[in-house]
Scaffold this active site. Structure first.
Site, PDB file in Angstrom:
ATOM      1  N   PRO A 205       0.790  -1.318   0.103  1.00  0.00           N
ATOM      2  CA  PRO A 205       0.033   0.007   0.085  1.00  0.00           C
ATOM      3  C   PRO A 205       0.921   1.195   0.056  1.00  0.00           C
ATOM      4  O   PRO A 205       1.625   1.495   0.992  1.00  0.00           O
ATOM      5  CB  PRO A 205      -0.659  -0.156   1.235  1.00  0.00           C
ATOM      6  CG  PRO A 205      -0.004  -1.156   2.109  1.00  0.00           C
ATOM      7  CD  PRO A 205       0.756  -1.853   1.207  1.00  0.00           C
ATOM      8  N   ASP A 381       5.796   2.105   2.123  1.00  0.00           N
ATOM      9  CA  ASP A 381       4.876   1.119   2.249  1.00  0.00           C
ATOM     10  C   ASP A 381       4.317   1.270   3.645  1.00  0.00           C
ATOM     11  O   ASP A 381       4.917   1.126   4.505  1.00  0.00           O
ATOM     12  CB  ASP A 381       5.672  -0.260   2.440  1.00  0.00           C
ATOM     13  CG  ASP A 381       4.858  -1.439   2.390  1.00  0.00           C
ATOM     14  OD1 ASP A 381       3.727  -1.565   3.026  1.00  0.00           O
ATOM     15  OD2 ASP A 381       5.383  -2.624   2.059  1.00  0.00           O
ATOM     16  N   HIS A 382       2.940   1.556   3.565  1.00  0.00           N
ATOM     17  CA  HIS A 382       2.425   1.849   4.735  1.00  0.00           C
ATOM     18  C   HIS A 382       2.279   0.803   5.702  1.00  0.00           C
ATOM     19  O   HIS A 382       1.784   1.031   6.795  1.00  0.00           O
ATOM     20  CB  HIS A 382       1.019   2.434   4.405  1.00  0.00           C
ATOM     21  CG  HIS A 382       0.350   3.657   5.340  1.00  0.00           C
ATOM     22  ND1 HIS A 382       1.089   3.649   6.773  1.00  0.00           N
ATOM     23  CD2 HIS A 382      -0.342   4.662   5.169  1.00  0.00           C
ATOM     24  CE1 HIS A 382       0.443   5.017   7.186  1.00  0.00           C
ATOM     25  NE2 HIS A 382      -0.259   5.439   6.364  1.00  0.00           N
ATOM     26  N   ARG A 383       2.312  -0.519   5.331  1.00  0.00           N
ATOM     27  CA  ARG A 383       2.551  -1.628   6.407  1.00  0.00           C
ATOM     28  C   ARG A 383       3.565  -1.538   7.245  1.00  0.00           C
ATOM     29  O   ARG A 383       3.746  -1.895   8.083  1.00  0.00           O
ATOM     30  CB  ARG A 383       2.689  -2.901   5.412  1.00  0.00           C
ATOM     31  CG  ARG A 383       1.455  -3.213   4.852  1.00  0.00           C
ATOM     32  CD  ARG A 383       1.703  -4.477   3.777  1.00  0.00           C
ATOM     33  NE  ARG A 383       2.993  -4.311   3.007  1.00  0.00           N
ATOM     34  CZ  ARG A 383       3.469  -5.273   2.061  1.00  0.00           C
ATOM     35  NH1 ARG A 383       2.758  -6.663   2.134  1.00  0.00           N
ATOM     36  NH2 ARG A 383       4.464  -5.072   1.415  1.00  0.00           N
ATOM     37  N   VAL A 385       5.898   1.599   7.309  1.00  0.00           N
ATOM     38  CA  VAL A 385       6.101   3.049   7.581  1.00  0.00           C
ATOM     39  C   VAL A 385       4.891   3.768   8.066  1.00  0.00           C
ATOM     40  O   VAL A 385       4.047   3.729   7.213  1.00  0.00           O
ATOM     41  CB  VAL A 385       6.807   3.726   6.531  1.00  0.00           C
ATOM     42  CG1 VAL A 385       7.319   5.051   6.841  1.00  0.00           C
ATOM     43  CG2 VAL A 385       8.110   3.046   6.113  1.00  0.00           C
TER      44      VAL A 385
END
Length: 411
Positions: A205, A381-383, A385
């Site tokens: 994501p 990557d929002h998973r 960071v």
């Protein structure tokens, strides 16, 4: 006795390669480990050494063909004493042959494919698209005589046909001819890049943040560095300074130098920086990386970037240079673009984008002035960071570029 040499396992999960050109001919006597041709994989253009000494009986695959690993590509008549393959496992240059064996390899000028109409032992293979090479074969044109207008001077199909027309040579007109459309086979680097970008875009994501920063002092610092003898001949550009600032900012924001391990459901934080530098080449976009970049001074980083990008654009980047990256940087500013939303390299959690550095109106010391300004963006990557971590990282890089004095302690 005749020995058939099969295309070796290229590693890195690759199953096929394009045999770009032969460096030997039928009837030629060759030595052990002599370069017999060039092979282009999805990752690099590499030389192929012969595992046998003897006389070339037959070239089993034409130049330009894409063949699976394990396909016989050349037949060599060997002496009785050399019937058995040497103990050394045949490998491509850059995949780990012993240094001593490599030093004994007899280097020959590449014999280009006959379809281009080229001749002479000193002829060098010019950069050209697959469509251009096909047109050159059809029209019997020497690609070296064609002026290229593609990326980095690469020859395109239109260049070949324009050259033929100027020479009074007729260009066949067929349905779907280049006047209306051009079809380029998707293979090698372009195929690998497309697959990697789709995998990244639909797996991680993505979030992208932007900051616009005044960088006049950084521009002035770069001007002074270019005048120093130590930096002579090196690429002393905003990219070099941004790369250094990025490495420093990762010390306080290590989550951007991490990866997501789906199988083990773990976040893997790297305590080293293999810095990827996106480079546009005639073969497509490649991202070679500088190993252990966190240990390099600004001078060493400038030298590494200069050498790495030159190697990548020449198509000579080795597989080891194209794998193992931990975080990347891309520079769209060289194309006059202000900003971008880059896609992550698979296996990485962040990529920084540098926009064009231009003079713009800016409020400086409470007055309107013309200053050097740029826009930075970071995709992450929002998973792995969080927004806070990504924002702090980008803000830190921007602060060091605004006032490079805060960076001097790390140069």
């Amino acid at each position: 006795m005749a020995q058939e040499f099969r295309l070796p396992d290229l590693g890195e999960g690759l199953t096929e390669a394009e045999l770009v050109s032969w460096a030997v001919e039928v009837g030629q006597t060759i030595e052990l480990n002599q370069v017999i041709g060039e092979v282009e994989t999805a990752k690099a253009l590499v030389e192929l050494p012969s595992p046998y000494a003897g006389v070339v009986e037959e070239l089993l695959v034409p130049a330009g063909a894409t063949v699976p690993v394990g396909t016989p590509i050349i037949r060599i008549a060997t002496d009785a004493a050399t019937e058995e393959p040497p103990a050394r496992t045949p490998v491509l240059v850059g995949y780990g042959p012993e240094a001593a064996a490599e030093s004994k390899r007899a280097r020959r000028k590449l014999v280009t494919a006959p379809e281009t109409g080229m001749s002479g032992p000193d002829h060098r293979r010019p950069d050209a698209s697959p469509a251009a090479r096909a047109a050159a074969r059809e029209l019997k044109i020497d690609l070296a005589a064609v002026a290229g207008t593609g990326p980095s001077g690469a020859v395109t199909r239109n260049d070949v046909e324009s050259h033929a027309g100027s020479a009074g040579q007729s260009v066949p007109s067929t349905p779907g001819s280049p006047e209306r459309e051009t079809r380029t086979p998707i293979r090698s680097v372009r195929k690998q890049t497309a697959a990697a970008m789709v995998r990244s875009a639909f797996t991680a994501p993505h979030v992208t943040e932007f900051v616009t920063v005044e960088v006049t002092r950084s521009v002035e610092l770069l001007d002074r560095l270019r005048d120093l003898p130590a930096f002579e001949g090196l690429s002393v550009t905003p990219l070099s300074l941004v790369a250094k600032a990025m490495i420093v900012a990762l010390r306080e924001n290590p989550s951007l130098n991490a990866s997501w391990d789906e199988e083990n459901q773990e976040i893997v934080t790297k305590h080293y920086v293999n810095l990827g530098i996106a480079a546009a080449t005639p073969r497509g976009l490649v991202v070679p990386n500088i190993k252990e970049a966190q240990s390099l001074s600004l001078l060493e980083l400038c030298r590494a970037i200069t050498e790495l990008t030159a190697t990548a654009r020449s198509g000579r980047a080795e597989p080891a240079q194209l794998t193992g990256g931990t975080v990347s940087i891309t520079n769209v500013g060289v194309f006059g673009v202000d900003a971008g939303t880059p896609i992550l390299n698979p296996g990485e959690s962040a990529i920084l984008c540098l926009g064009s550095v231009t003079r713009r109106p800016w409020v400086h010391e409470d007055e309107l002035a013309v200053r050097w300004v740029t826009t930075l963006s970071v995709s992450f990557d929002h998973r792995v960071v969080d927004g806070e971590q990504g924002s702090r990282f980008l803000s830190s890089v921007a602060a060091m570029l605004h006032d490079p004095a805060s960076l001097l302690a790390h140069l």
